[in-house]
Design a protein around this motif. Structure first.
Motif, PDB file in Angstrom:
ATOM      1  N   SER A 193       0.847  -1.195   0.000  1.00 61.43           N
ATOM      2  CA  SER A 193       0.000   0.000   0.000  1.00 61.43           C
ATOM      3  C   SER A 193       0.879   1.241   0.000  1.00 61.43           C
ATOM      4  O   SER A 193       1.748   1.377   0.879  1.00 61.43           O
ATOM      5  CB  SER A 193      -0.900  -0.003   1.236  1.00 61.43           C
ATOM      6  N   VAL A 194       0.669   2.106  -0.967  1.00 60.07           N
ATOM      7  CA  VAL A 194       1.468   3.323  -1.094  1.00 60.07           C
ATOM      8  C   VAL A 194       0.555   4.504  -1.377  1.00 60.07           C
ATOM      9  O   VAL A 194      -0.612   4.337  -1.741  1.00 60.07           O
ATOM     10  CB  VAL A 194       2.517   3.207  -2.207  1.00 60.07           C
ATOM     11  N   GLN A 195       1.130   5.690  -1.252  1.00 59.85           N
ATOM     12  CA  GLN A 195       0.403   6.903  -1.585  1.00 59.85           C
ATOM     13  C   GLN A 195       0.633   7.271  -3.045  1.00 59.85           C
ATOM     14  O   GLN A 195       1.632   6.859  -3.641  1.00 59.85           O
ATOM     15  CB  GLN A 195       0.847   8.041  -0.672  1.00 59.85           C
ATOM     16  N   PRO A 196      -0.270   8.039  -3.622  1.00 57.61           N
ATOM     17  CA  PRO A 196      -0.060   8.493  -5.010  1.00 57.61           C
ATOM     18  C   PRO A 196       1.288   9.177  -5.164  1.00 57.61           C
ATOM     19  O   PRO A 196       1.718   9.940  -4.295  1.00 57.61           O
ATOM     20  CB  PRO A 196      -1.210   9.483  -5.217  1.00 57.61           C
ATOM     21  N   GLY A 197       1.964   8.860  -6.267  1.00 62.76           N
ATOM     22  CA  GLY A 197       3.277   9.421  -6.551  1.00 62.76           C
ATOM     23  C   GLY A 197       4.442   8.583  -6.076  1.00 62.76           C
ATOM     24  O   GLY A 197       5.584   8.823  -6.480  1.00 62.76           O
ATOM     25  N   LEU A 218       3.133 -20.583 -22.700  1.00 60.99           N
ATOM     26  CA  LEU A 218       3.966 -21.718 -23.074  1.00 60.99           C
ATOM     27  C   LEU A 218       3.112 -22.737 -23.803  1.00 60.99           C
ATOM     28  O   LEU A 218       2.092 -23.182 -23.246  1.00 60.99           O
ATOM     29  CB  LEU A 218       4.579 -22.360 -21.827  1.00 60.99           C
ATOM     30  N   LYS A 219       3.493 -23.091 -25.022  1.00 58.05           N
ATOM     31  CA  LYS A 219       2.759 -24.087 -25.813  1.00 58.05           C
ATOM     32  C   LYS A 219       1.273 -23.750 -25.834  1.00 58.05           C
ATOM     33  O   LYS A 219       0.422 -24.609 -25.558  1.00 58.05           O
ATOM     34  CB  LYS A 219       3.001 -25.486 -25.263  1.00 58.05           C
ATOM     35  N   ASN A 220       0.968 -22.498 -26.139  1.00 65.03           N
ATOM     36  CA  ASN A 220      -0.406 -22.012 -26.293  1.00 65.03           C
ATOM     37  C   ASN A 220      -1.236 -22.064 -25.018  1.00 65.03           C
ATOM     38  O   ASN A 220      -2.467 -22.027 -25.065  1.00 65.03           O
ATOM     39  CB  ASN A 220      -1.134 -22.776 -27.400  1.00 65.03           C
ATOM     40  N   ARG A 221      -0.579 -22.145 -23.877  1.00 68.49           N
ATOM     41  CA  ARG A 221      -1.289 -22.111 -22.608  1.00 68.49           C
ATOM     42  C   ARG A 221      -0.748 -20.965 -21.768  1.00 68.49           C
ATOM     43  O   ARG A 221       0.472 -20.832 -21.621  1.00 68.49           O
ATOM     44  CB  ARG A 221      -1.143 -23.439 -21.858  1.00 68.49           C
ATOM     45  N   ASN A 222      -1.658 -20.188 -21.183  1.00 67.93           N
ATOM     46  CA  ASN A 222      -1.276 -19.081 -20.329  1.00 67.93           C
ATOM     47  C   ASN A 222      -1.061 -19.549 -18.894  1.00 67.93           C
ATOM     48  O   ASN A 222      -1.848 -20.357 -18.371  1.00 67.93           O
ATOM     49  CB  ASN A 222      -2.369 -18.008 -20.312  1.00 67.93           C
ATOM     50  N   TYR A 223      -0.019 -19.029 -18.275  1.00 74.03           N
ATOM     51  CA  TYR A 223       0.251 -19.317 -16.874  1.00 74.03           C
ATOM     52  C   TYR A 223       0.335 -17.996 -16.107  1.00 74.03           C
ATOM     53  O   TYR A 223       0.876 -17.013 -16.611  1.00 74.03           O
ATOM     54  CB  TYR A 223       1.571 -20.084 -16.708  1.00 74.03           C
ATOM     55  N   TRP A 224      -0.230 -18.012 -14.903  1.00 73.60           N
ATOM     56  CA  TRP A 224      -0.151 -16.853 -14.003  1.00 73.60           C
ATOM     57  C   TRP A 224       0.307 -17.318 -12.615  1.00 73.60           C
ATOM     58  O   TRP A 224       0.090 -18.483 -12.247  1.00 73.60           O
ATOM     59  CB  TRP A 224      -1.524 -16.205 -13.823  1.00 73.60           C
ATOM     60  N   GLY A 225       0.848 -16.367 -11.860  1.00 76.54           N
ATOM     61  CA  GLY A 225       1.137 -16.655 -10.462  1.00 76.54           C
ATOM     62  C   GLY A 225      -0.094 -16.377  -9.617  1.00 76.54           C
ATOM     63  O   GLY A 225      -1.199 -16.206 -10.126  1.00 76.54           O
ATOM     64  N   GLN A 226       0.114 -16.293  -8.294  1.00 80.50           N
ATOM     65  CA  GLN A 226      -1.005 -16.063  -7.385  1.00 80.50           C
ATOM     66  C   GLN A 226      -1.358 -14.591  -7.260  1.00 80.50           C
ATOM     67  O   GLN A 226      -2.412 -14.234  -6.741  1.00 80.50           O
ATOM     68  CB  GLN A 226      -0.669 -16.645  -6.005  1.00 80.50           C
ATOM     69  N   GLY A 227      -0.455 -13.739  -7.750  1.00 76.21           N
ATOM     70  CA  GLY A 227      -0.722 -12.307  -7.728  1.00 76.21           C
ATOM     71  C   GLY A 227      -0.187 -11.622  -6.487  1.00 76.21           C
ATOM     72  O   GLY A 227       0.016 -12.251  -5.439  1.00 76.21           O
ATOM     73  N   THR A 228       0.042 -10.319  -6.616  1.00 76.46           N
ATOM     74  CA  THR A 228       0.443  -9.492  -5.484  1.00 76.46           C
ATOM     75  C   THR A 228      -0.364  -8.204  -5.530  1.00 76.46           C
ATOM     76  O   THR A 228      -0.518  -7.595  -6.594  1.00 76.46           O
ATOM     77  CB  THR A 228       1.964  -9.219  -5.504  1.00 76.46           C
ATOM     78  N   GLN A 229      -0.904  -7.820  -4.391  1.00 74.77           N
ATOM     79  CA  GLN A 229      -1.818  -6.683  -4.311  1.00 74.77           C
ATOM     80  C   GLN A 229      -1.042  -5.362  -4.277  1.00 74.77           C
ATOM     81  O   GLN A 229      -0.112  -5.198  -3.489  1.00 74.77           O
ATOM     82  CB  GLN A 229      -2.684  -6.789  -3.062  1.00 74.77           C
ATOM     83  N   VAL A 230      -1.466  -4.447  -5.115  1.00 70.29           N
ATOM     84  CA  VAL A 230      -0.937  -3.079  -5.103  1.00 70.29           C
ATOM     85  C   VAL A 230      -2.114  -2.136  -4.842  1.00 70.29           C
ATOM     86  O   VAL A 230      -3.103  -2.158  -5.574  1.00 70.29           O
ATOM     87  CB  VAL A 230      -0.265  -2.720  -6.443  1.00 70.29           C
ATOM     88  N   THR A 231      -1.988  -1.351  -3.782  1.00 71.09           N
ATOM     89  CA  THR A 231      -3.022  -0.386  -3.433  1.00 71.09           C
ATOM     90  C   THR A 231      -2.417   1.003  -3.382  1.00 71.09           C
ATOM     91  O   THR A 231      -1.434   1.227  -2.671  1.00 71.09           O
ATOM     92  CB  THR A 231      -3.659  -0.722  -2.077  1.00 71.09           C
ATOM     93  N   VAL A 232      -3.001   1.914  -4.147  1.00 73.97           N
ATOM     94  CA  VAL A 232      -2.517   3.296  -4.193  1.00 73.97           C
ATOM     95  C   VAL A 232      -3.642   4.193  -3.680  1.00 73.97           C
ATOM     96  O   VAL A 232      -4.688   4.332  -4.323  1.00 73.97           O
ATOM     97  CB  VAL A 232      -2.112   3.711  -5.610  1.00 73.97           C
ATOM     98  N   SER A 233      -3.409   4.799  -2.535  1.00 72.71           N
ATOM     99  CA  SER A 233      -4.459   5.598  -1.905  1.00 72.71           C
ATOM    100  C   SER A 233      -3.847   6.626  -0.980  1.00 72.71           C
ATOM    101  O   SER A 233      -2.832   6.366  -0.327  1.00 72.71           O
ATOM    102  CB  SER A 233      -5.398   4.680  -1.120  1.00 72.71           C
ATOM    103  N   SER A 234      -4.479   7.776  -0.920  1.00 75.45           N
ATOM    104  CA  SER A 234      -4.020   8.808   0.005  1.00 75.45           C
ATOM    105  C   SER A 234      -4.776   8.698   1.327  1.00 75.45           C
ATOM    106  O   SER A 234      -4.509   9.453   2.256  1.00 75.45           O
ATOM    107  CB  SER A 234      -4.225  10.191  -0.607  1.00 75.45           C
TER     108      SER A 234
END
Length: 119
Positions: free
Chosen positions: A10-14, A103-119
């Protein structure tokens, strides 16, 4: 295939964040890599937005128009890791960020990481 993202927060704008994606289970040095994001309130798998991509050697990089002057994608093929440096963050950048590869016409993703931008 395993993709593990980290570095969100979680970060502030900028402010800035650097995301990392550690890859394993495939030949990383021959795989193009990318980052996609999922905005809040949307069902998982729905409407994931492509953010940036990098070729296997790192020579070619592409960005979504809204981030191209603020985000930098890179990779370290000695560490099997892809990075997304995000500067001048805006509230509209708030999302879950996923590392991605095709890879070989299949998409792979990870579990994700949350990014929050808020003042």
């Amino acid at each position: 295939v395993q993709l593990v993202e980290s570095g969100g927060g979680s970060v502030q704008p900028g402010e800035s964040l650097r995301l990392s994606c550690a890859a394993s289970g495939f030949t990383f040095t021959t795989a193009d890599m990318g980052w996609v994001r999922q905005a809040p309130g949307q069902a998982p798998g729905k409407e994931r937005e492509w953010v940036a991509g990098i070729s296997s050697t790192g020579a070619i990089k592409n960005y979504q128009e809204s981030v191209k002057d603020r985000f930098t994608i890179s990779r370290d093929n000695t560490k099997n890791t892809t990075y997304l440096e995000m500067n001048s963050l805006k509230p509209e950048d708030t999302a879950i960020y996923y590392c991605n590869t095709l890879l070989k016409n299949r998409n792979y993703w990870g579990q994700g990481t949350q990014v929050t931008v808020s003042s």
